[in-house]
Design a protein around this motif. Structure first.
Motif, PDB file in Angstrom:
ATOM      1  N   ALA A  73      41.982  54.307  44.935  1.00  0.00           N
ATOM      2  CA  ALA A  73      42.538  53.881  43.653  1.00  0.00           C
ATOM      3  C   ALA A  73      41.664  52.792  43.016  1.00  0.00           C
ATOM      4  O   ALA A  73      41.372  52.835  41.816  1.00  0.00           O
ATOM      5  CB  ALA A  73      43.973  53.370  43.832  1.00  0.00           C
ATOM      6  N   VAL A  74      41.219  51.844  43.809  1.00  0.00           N
ATOM      7  CA  VAL A  74      40.376  50.764  43.290  1.00  0.00           C
ATOM      8  C   VAL A  74      39.000  51.289  42.881  1.00  0.00           C
ATOM      9  O   VAL A  74      38.481  50.945  41.813  1.00  0.00           O
ATOM     10  CB  VAL A  74      40.262  49.614  44.321  1.00  0.00           C
ATOM     11  N   VAL A  75      38.404  52.137  43.715  1.00  0.00           N
ATOM     12  CA  VAL A  75      37.095  52.718  43.381  1.00  0.00           C
ATOM     13  C   VAL A  75      37.196  53.555  42.109  1.00  0.00           C
ATOM     14  O   VAL A  75      36.318  53.496  41.246  1.00  0.00           O
ATOM     15  CB  VAL A  75      36.540  53.552  44.563  1.00  0.00           C
ATOM     16  N   SER A  76      38.270  54.330  41.968  1.00  0.00           N
ATOM     17  CA  SER A  76      38.462  55.144  40.763  1.00  0.00           C
ATOM     18  C   SER A  76      38.569  54.266  39.519  1.00  0.00           C
ATOM     19  O   SER A  76      38.054  54.618  38.465  1.00  0.00           O
ATOM     20  CB  SER A  76      39.719  56.005  40.892  1.00  0.00           C
ATOM     21  N   TRP A  77      39.212  53.157  39.672  1.00  0.00           N
ATOM     22  CA  TRP A  77      39.351  52.207  38.567  1.00  0.00           C
ATOM     23  C   TRP A  77      37.993  51.607  38.207  1.00  0.00           C
ATOM     24  O   TRP A  77      37.622  51.552  37.035  1.00  0.00           O
ATOM     25  CB  TRP A  77      40.356  51.122  38.965  1.00  0.00           C
ATOM     26  N   LEU A  78      37.243  51.192  39.223  1.00  0.00           N
ATOM     27  CA  LEU A  78      35.945  50.555  38.987  1.00  0.00           C
ATOM     28  C   LEU A  78      34.863  51.548  38.553  1.00  0.00           C
ATOM     29  O   LEU A  78      34.125  51.289  37.601  1.00  0.00           O
ATOM     30  CB  LEU A  78      35.477  49.830  40.254  1.00  0.00           C
ATOM     31  N   ALA A  79      34.766  52.676  39.233  1.00  0.00           N
ATOM     32  CA  ALA A  79      33.653  53.602  38.998  1.00  0.00           C
ATOM     33  C   ALA A  79      33.905  54.576  37.851  1.00  0.00           C
ATOM     34  O   ALA A  79      32.964  54.953  37.151  1.00  0.00           O
ATOM     35  CB  ALA A  79      33.351  54.386  40.276  1.00  0.00           C
TER      36      ALA A  79
END
Length: 117
Positions: A73-79
């Protein structure tokens, strides 16, 4: 050593899941499939080694799955610029709290329910 294997399993699974985004849809990249396959193969191999090192299945899977959900979820938000709503952030906090409770509640001399092995 088991938790080192588990950490590698989590990172490999997050990388593989993240690259699913590049392997799917219009304009998919053929090479992303290689990263997905290698990542999942490594993740399951490391998860198996984690269990072989004595980490209980319930704990290993909860930590692996929970950390994977939160990190993806965090990677999807950042990337990829995907949104994180306040409800999702509360969900992430609950997942983290649940994983921590499972890990901290491991048999360290506390009363337990049921039987062990």
């Amino acid at each position: 050593m088991g938790y080192l294997y588990l950490s590698v399993a989590i990172v490999a699974e997050v990388i593989a899941t993240t690259f699913l985004k590049l392997a799917s849809g219009e304009g998919s990249k053929w090479w992303a499939y290689l990263i997905v396959a290698a990542g999942y193969l490594l993740a399951f191999t490391m998860l198996s080694l984690t269990l072989g090192a004595g980490v209980p299945l319930g704990i290993a899977y909860a930590v692996w799955a929970g950390a994977g959900v939160v990190l993806v979820a965090v990677v999807s938000w950042l990337a990829f610029g995907e949104l994180l709503t306040w409800q999702q952030l509360v969900g992430i906090a609950l997942v983290v709290g649940g994983v921590l409770l499972l890990e901290l509640g491991g048999n360290h001399g506390a009363p337990t329910i049921g039987k062990a092995g």
